[in-house]
Structure formats: C-alpha cells, structure tokens
Motif scaffolding. Structure first.
Motif, PDB file in Angstrom:
ATOM      1  N   ALA A   1       0.838  -1.201   0.000  1.00 31.90           N
ATOM      2  CA  ALA A   1       0.000   0.000   0.000  1.00 31.90           C
ATOM      3  C   ALA A   1       0.871   1.249   0.000  1.00 31.90           C
ATOM      4  O   ALA A   1       0.614   2.216  -0.746  1.00 31.90           O
ATOM      5  N   ALA A   2       1.919   1.263   0.825  1.00 35.19           N
ATOM      6  CA  ALA A   2       2.825   2.412   0.887  1.00 35.19           C
ATOM      7  C   ALA A   2       3.522   2.617  -0.457  1.00 35.19           C
ATOM      8  O   ALA A   2       3.699   3.763  -0.907  1.00 35.19           O
ATOM      9  N   GLU A   3       3.897   1.531  -1.105  1.00 35.12           N
ATOM     10  CA  GLU A   3       4.546   1.637  -2.407  1.00 35.12           C
ATOM     11  C   GLU A   3       3.609   2.278  -3.427  1.00 35.12           C
ATOM     12  O   GLU A   3       4.024   3.156  -4.201  1.00 35.12           O
ATOM     13  N   ARG A   4       2.357   1.864  -3.433  1.00 37.95           N
ATOM     14  CA  ARG A   4       1.393   2.444  -4.379  1.00 37.95           C
ATOM     15  C   ARG A   4       1.221   3.942  -4.138  1.00 37.95           C
ATOM     16  O   ARG A   4       1.152   4.737  -5.088  1.00 37.95           O
ATOM     17  N   ILE A   5       1.182   4.331  -2.863  1.00 37.21           N
ATOM     18  CA  ILE A   5       1.040   5.754  -2.531  1.00 37.21           C
ATOM     19  C   ILE A   5       2.269   6.531  -2.987  1.00 37.21           C
ATOM     20  O   ILE A   5       2.160   7.619  -3.571  1.00 37.21           O
TER      21      ILE A   5
ATOM     22  N   ARG B   1      -2.182   7.251   8.014  1.00 38.24           N
ATOM     23  CA  ARG B   1      -3.597   7.154   7.651  1.00 38.24           C
ATOM     24  C   ARG B   1      -3.755   6.768   6.181  1.00 38.24           C
ATOM     25  O   ARG B   1      -4.600   5.934   5.821  1.00 38.24           O
ATOM     26  N   ALA B   2      -2.942   7.385   5.316  1.00 37.15           N
ATOM     27  CA  ALA B   2      -3.022   7.052   3.892  1.00 37.15           C
ATOM     28  C   ALA B   2      -2.687   5.580   3.648  1.00 37.15           C
ATOM     29  O   ALA B   2      -3.312   4.914   2.815  1.00 37.15           O
ATOM     30  N   VAL B   3      -1.693   5.081   4.383  1.00 35.87           N
ATOM     31  CA  VAL B   3      -1.281   3.682   4.199  1.00 35.87           C
ATOM     32  C   VAL B   3      -2.397   2.732   4.615  1.00 35.87           C
ATOM     33  O   VAL B   3      -2.737   1.788   3.883  1.00 35.87           O
ATOM     34  N   THR B   4      -2.981   2.956   5.787  1.00 35.61           N
ATOM     35  CA  THR B   4      -4.032   2.046   6.245  1.00 35.61           C
ATOM     36  C   THR B   4      -5.287   2.173   5.383  1.00 35.61           C
ATOM     37  O   THR B   4      -5.967   1.179   5.115  1.00 35.61           O
ATOM     38  N   ASP B   5      -5.582   3.377   4.908  1.00 36.50           N
ATOM     39  CA  ASP B   5      -6.714   3.542   3.997  1.00 36.50           C
ATOM     40  C   ASP B   5      -6.461   2.785   2.693  1.00 36.50           C
ATOM     41  O   ASP B   5      -7.343   2.089   2.187  1.00 36.50           O
TER      42      ASP B   5
ATOM     43  N   ALA C   1       9.307   3.713  12.207  1.00 32.98           N
ATOM     44  CA  ALA C   1       9.713   2.303  12.263  1.00 32.98           C
ATOM     45  C   ALA C   1       9.143   1.552  11.059  1.00 32.98           C
ATOM     46  O   ALA C   1       9.821   0.709  10.444  1.00 32.98           O
ATOM     47  N   PHE C   2       7.906   1.854  10.716  1.00 28.48           N
ATOM     48  CA  PHE C   2       7.289   1.258   9.525  1.00 28.48           C
ATOM     49  C   PHE C   2       8.068   1.630   8.266  1.00 28.48           C
ATOM     50  O   PHE C   2       8.393   0.773   7.434  1.00 28.48           O
ATOM     51  N   LEU C   3       8.382   2.925   8.119  1.00 28.46           N
ATOM     52  CA  LEU C   3       9.105   3.377   6.928  1.00 28.46           C
ATOM     53  C   LEU C   3      10.496   2.756   6.851  1.00 28.46           C
ATOM     54  O   LEU C   3      10.975   2.409   5.758  1.00 28.46           O
ATOM     55  N   THR C   4      11.150   2.603   8.001  1.00 29.20           N
ATOM     56  CA  THR C   4      12.478   1.973   8.021  1.00 29.20           C
ATOM     57  C   THR C   4      12.395   0.552   7.487  1.00 29.20           C
ATOM     58  O   THR C   4      13.199   0.141   6.635  1.00 29.20           O
TER      59      THR C   4
END
Length: 200
Positions: free
Chosen positions: A17-21, A33-37, A55-58
């Motif tokens: 999801a983070a990659e798509r964003i 919030r954007a990631v979980t959405d 920590a998530f981004l790392t």
C-alpha cells in the motif's frame, strides 16, 4: 482486514500500500492514515506491528532495498559478457526503477528515517543510492580485473559519475523515464576514456 491475519501478510499488505502511494502521490502523500486507507485495514493494524510510523518506513525501505539484490546479482553475472556499456545501461535502468527512485526522496526529507536506517544497515542513511553504488563499483572492479577496462581506471570516480548521473536522469519521470539511448549515452561518456585505453 481480519484481526487474526498473519503478521507477515499484514506487513506485506502495508508495504505494498505504501509503495502504491509513493508511486502515485510521492513522499508527501505517505502518511500512516493514507497507508491504512490504501490497504483497506483498520488504523491500529500498522501500530500493532510497528512501534511508530518511522519504524514502519524503516522496514519498508529495508524490504524494498533488499529487492535490489537480484538486479545487483544480474550485473555481477554479466561480467565478461556483452559489452560493459550495455551491461551498465541495463543495470542502471533496473536499479533506478520507479520504486527505488520514489524511495530516495522519502529518505532525503525524513531526518528520523535516515537516522534509523543508518543504525539498521550499512550505508543506510543513503539507502538505495549506496546499494546501487556498491553494485556498480563491484561490477567495474571485476571488469577491470578481467581486462575489459583500463587497469588504472578510478573505480570510485567512475561509480560516482554513473550513479550520480543515473539518479539525475531517472529522478524526473515527467513525462517518463529516460530512454535506453539516453542512459547508454551517459554510460559511454563516463566510460569513454577507460574503455578507449583498454589493452587489446
């Protein structure tokens, strides 16, 4: 998302999801919030698996950086085959794919992320770029040992020219990534002297 979902599955869904964003909206659009959405899961899922958003981004960067190893391995395997310029053109195009290029500004603009990456991995403060540089440097070193580039070639300077130039070419993807011909021109220009003086 069911609360009983396996940790690895949840992590991967959040990373994807983070990659798509990142690819769609850039680093500024990447929030918890954007990631979980985007992942269509409850807000608490991310914080259940990661201490905080940095920590998530790392972990995201480390996960995506590990995927570059396949491209680095392919470059190493090309030593002694084809032409040096063609091999490096292919490698730079792969190593500077859309996801790595999107991650680089994310690291650049988040001080805490850089600090955590420095603790987590060698060269982590400039993760992605440091891995691309390591792959290119190792390849050039082996080609020099094989006699396909000049014995006195300055590997460090060549690596900086290729990686820095490659990053500049791929960093602006509007209207799109550089053509193969453009990347090849960069590579042949950077290598012109050491290839020209190569013993025949």
């Amino acid at each position: 998302m069911p609360t009983g979902v396996h940790l690895r599955d949840a992590r991967q869904q959040l990373f994807d999801a983070a990659e798509r964003i990142l690819l769609r909206d850039g680093p500024n659009g990447l929030t918890s919030r954007a990631v979980t959405d985007e992942a269509a899961c409850a807000k608490g899922v991310l914080h259940r698996h990661f201490a905080d958003f940095d920590a998530f981004l790392t972990e995201l960067v480390i996960d995506r950086a590990a995927q570059l190893e396949a491209h680095a391995r392919a470059l190493r395997d090309s030593v002694g085959t084809g032409t040096v310029a063609d091999n490096l053109t292919t490698a730079l195009t792969s190593l500077f794919g859309p996801v790595p290029v999107a991650i680089i500004p994310l690291i650049t603009f988040r001080d805490e992320l850089r600090a955590r990456l420095r603790q987590a991995m060698p060269g982590g403060g400039i993760a992605i770029l440091s891995q691309v540089a390591a792959a290119v440097s190792a390849y050039l070193t082996e080609e020099r040992a094989a006699g396909r580039i000049a014995a006195d070639a300055d590997i460090d300077s060549l690596t900086l020219s290729l990686v820095g130039g490659g990053h500049l070419l791929f960093a602006d993807r509007d209207p799109g990534p550089p053509t193969t011909e453009t990347v090849h021109q960069l590579v042949t220009t950077a290598l012109a002297d050491v290839l020209h003086r190569r013993p025949r």
